[in-house]
Scaffold this active site. Structure first.
Site, mmCIF file in Angstrom:
data_model
loop_
_atom_site.group_PDB
_atom_site.id
_atom_site.type_symbol
_atom_site.label_atom_id
_atom_site.label_comp_id
_atom_site.label_asym_id
_atom_site.label_seq_id
_atom_site.Cartn_x
_atom_site.Cartn_y
_atom_site.Cartn_z
ATOM 1 N N GLY A 138 0.953 -1.063 -0.187
ATOM 2 C CA GLY A 138 -0.409 -0.043 -0.467
ATOM 3 C C GLY A 138 0.915 1.378 0.139
ATOM 4 N N PRO A 139 0.020 2.229 -0.450
ATOM 5 C CA PRO A 139 0.986 3.680 0.139
ATOM 6 C C PRO A 139 1.040 4.241 1.140
ATOM 7 C CG PRO A 139 -1.716 3.590 -1.638
ATOM 8 C CD PRO A 139 -1.050 2.819 -1.225
ATOM 9 N N GLY A 140 2.003 5.873 1.481
ATOM 10 C CA GLY A 140 2.242 5.578 2.575
ATOM 11 C C GLY A 140 3.075 5.223 3.799
ATOM 12 N N GLN A 155 6.313 -3.214 6.659
ATOM 13 C CA GLN A 155 7.256 -2.220 7.331
ATOM 14 C C GLN A 155 5.709 -1.698 8.014
ATOM 15 O OE1 GLN A 155 6.386 1.196 4.726
ATOM 16 N NE2 GLN A 155 7.656 0.020 3.095
ATOM 17 N N HIS A 215 7.489 -7.838 -3.768
ATOM 18 C CA HIS A 215 6.644 -8.076 -4.709
ATOM 19 C C HIS A 215 6.563 -9.407 -4.975
ATOM 20 C CE1 HIS A 215 3.964 -4.141 -3.697
ATOM 21 N NE2 HIS A 215 4.836 -3.536 -4.116
ATOM 22 N N SER A 256 10.142 3.662 -1.377
ATOM 23 C CA SER A 256 10.760 4.685 -0.585
ATOM 24 C C SER A 256 11.593 4.589 0.484
ATOM 25 C CB SER A 256 10.639 5.921 -1.223
ATOM 26 O OG SER A 256 9.405 5.859 -0.419
ATOM 27 N N LEU A 257 10.372 3.576 1.428
ATOM 28 C CA LEU A 257 10.523 3.640 2.599
ATOM 29 C C LEU A 257 10.978 2.491 2.867
ATOM 30 C CD1 LEU A 257 7.214 4.907 3.843
ATOM 31 C CD2 LEU A 257 9.839 5.999 3.544
ATOM 32 N N CYS A 287 5.482 -5.947 1.233
ATOM 33 C CA CYS A 287 5.740 -3.836 1.484
ATOM 34 C C CYS A 287 5.441 -3.641 2.463
ATOM 35 C CB CYS A 287 5.296 -3.793 -0.188
ATOM 36 S SG CYS A 287 6.074 -2.036 -0.656
ATOM 37 N N GLU A 311 4.262 -11.871 -5.284
ATOM 38 C CA GLU A 311 3.493 -11.423 -6.493
ATOM 39 C C GLU A 311 3.150 -10.811 -7.847
ATOM 40 O OE1 GLU A 311 2.808 -7.737 -4.770
ATOM 41 O OE2 GLU A 311 3.582 -9.560 -4.454
#
Length: 484
Positions: free
Chosen positions: A64-66, A96, A181, A142-143, A92, A183
């Site tokens: 997911g983003p963020g 985190q 990823h 990026s994280l 991903c 997948e």
């Protein structure tokens, strides 16, 4: 376009938390193709009690983003609740979230990657079981979790060549995540990794122990046999080529390993190890320069430098040994340099001759992985090349086998190479069985001055220390404490 279909479907109920990411569909598809029943919920559309009422077999947190602190909805609460109850996996952002839940820091990874592939190394367990080393994985991030803030309950299981964490696993509970990823169509062995996720059951890794036939030692041994077989076929690197080079006198002068260790005036000798990673600990210091590290050890008073040359799990190479020998020859008079040990999973004369030509003074022979006839053959061959091997044992039976072939330097590995569990009493229990003319070296698990002091009082002649020295901020002081 071919569609993957599982040969043996795995009938598991998976709850997949969607962190508003298009890759959630790919994850769903891969899970279904392996036979799973998958229930998908947005991270703000269901509660933890409602998920618990579904009685899932596995929980999977999607990409997911963020940032996990602000954009993961109930993902972190789910990890907290289900840890120790059922397997929890994250991809991903999912990884985190795990890093964050257990006290780690998620920050800028030092690079922005979007749809790029990177080769990774891993520990061959959990999601990586039976996955080849060096596979290309697809990254969109990026994280990443920072190595400096790695929670004590987690271990790094995979990383890129430049040290970015690509996988973590809880040491006790069935909680595991990957930064990449699996997948993605560009990720190699993605279906195998998803299948590995579904093959995990229960809340702890203890419930998922591998059988001895699939131990870490067995996997390393199998991989090294492939590596050596492939290399020995390359023109210029055949056994005949190595023998010709040896006959031409290209092997550098050596020191007698037994003499160097036995003539030391210190209370104990230290075999200091260059070790970038291990199957049990994951990455230790991937950016370490072997020659620099070896020089630190030598100047601090180490009697021998152990160089791990296994590339897949330990991130070593024979070139590391070549470089270590070169720097020692440059900085020390011939009779004053430390000995050089090739630390490797040796099963053939090829590896021993290769080590001799590279500048090793001695090699490691592991009793556990060799039949008695082969052990005797390799020991005799080493002696023919004027090298006294370090013969590694882990039990009284293995010690007797080592003594039968005439071993003069015996190392007791406190780590069982099948389970990789450490028991410092392993060495202590064998001290009384060592003949007076045989040198006893304690291997693995020595991390403090107290560990060394206990062994010295028992009559242990020396210690092989790797991880603790690689992480030490004062190598000279640490080695002095071990010796005196």
């Amino acid at each position: 376009m071919s569609v993957h279909a599982a040969t043996n479907p795995i009938n598991k109920h998976v709850v997949l938390i969607d962190n508003y990411d298009s890759f959630t569909w790919n994850v769903y598809e891969y899970l279904c193709q392996e036979g799973a029943k998958v229930s998908v919920y947005r991270n703000d559309a269901i509660t933890v009690p409602e998920i618990a009422a579904l009685n899932p077999d596995t929980l999977l947190i999607s990409p997911g983003p963020g940032h996990p602190k602000t954009d993961s909805g109930i993902s972190r609460d789910c990890i907290r609740y289900f840890t120790g109850k059922i397997p929890v996996f994250g991809i991903c952002m999912g990884q985190q979230c795990m890093f964050d839940v257990f006290g780690g820091e998620v920050a800028y990874a030092g690079e922005i990657v979007h749809g790029k592939t990177s080769p990774i190394s891993h520990d061959n367990c959990g999601i990586f079981k039976n996955v080849p080393q060096g596979i290309a994985v697809t990254r969109y991030h990026s994280l990443a979790g920072t190595e400096s803030s790695l929670p004590s309950c987690l271990k790094v299981t995979a990383s890129t060549e430049n040290g970015i964490i690509m996988g973590v696993r809880h040491k006790k509970y069935t909680v595991e995540g990957v930064q990449f990823h699996p997948e993605s169509i560009l990720t190699e062995e993605g279906h195998l990794m998803i299948r590995n996720i579904l093959n995990v059951s229960g809340g702890t890794w203890e419930e998922n122990k591998s059988s001895p036939s699939n131990s870490i030692l067995d996997r390393i041994y199998a991989r090294r046999k492939i590596d050596v077989n492939e290399q020995s076929k390359i023109p210029g690197f055949t056994f005949q080529d190595l023998q010709s080079n040896y006959d031409l006198g290209l092997a550098p002068p050596l020191q007698d390993f037994y003499t160097v260790l036995s003539s030391s005036h210190k209370r104990a000798v230290v075999l200091a190890e260059v070790k970038r990673a291990s199957p049990s600990k994951g990455p230790i210091c991937l950016k370490a320069v072997a020659a620099e590290q070896a020089l630190k050890y030598a100047e601090a008073g180490a009697s021998a430098i152990s160089v791990l040359t296994e590339p897949h799990w330990f991130h070593g190479s024979l070139q590391d040994l070549v470089n270590v020998r070169k720097i020692l020859d440059l900085k020390f008079p011939p009779k004053e340099r430390p000995c050089v040990l090739r630390k490797e999973f040796i099963f053939s004369k090829y590896q021993i001759l290769e080590a001799r030509l590279a500048g090793a003074d001695t090699v490691l022979l592991i009793v556990k992985m060799l039949s008695q006839p082969l052990l005797k053959e390799l020991y005799s061959y080493s002696k023919d090349l004027n090298m006294e091997p370090l013969v590694e044992v882990n039990s009284k039976e293995e010690l007797q086998r080592a003594l039968e072939i005439g071993a003069k330097v015996v190392g007791v590995n406190n780590r069982d190479l099948h389970s990789f569990n450490v028991d410092l009493n392993t060495t202590s229990n064998l001290v009384e069985s060592i003949p007076k003319d045989v040198l006893l070296i304690a291997l693995s698990g020595i991390t403090t001055r107290d560990d060394a002091e206990k062994y010295k009082k028992e009559g242990v002649h020396g210690f092989l220390v790797g991880e603790a020295l690689m992480k030490s901020t004062d190598v000279k002081k640490f080695i002095h404490e071990l010796c005196e």
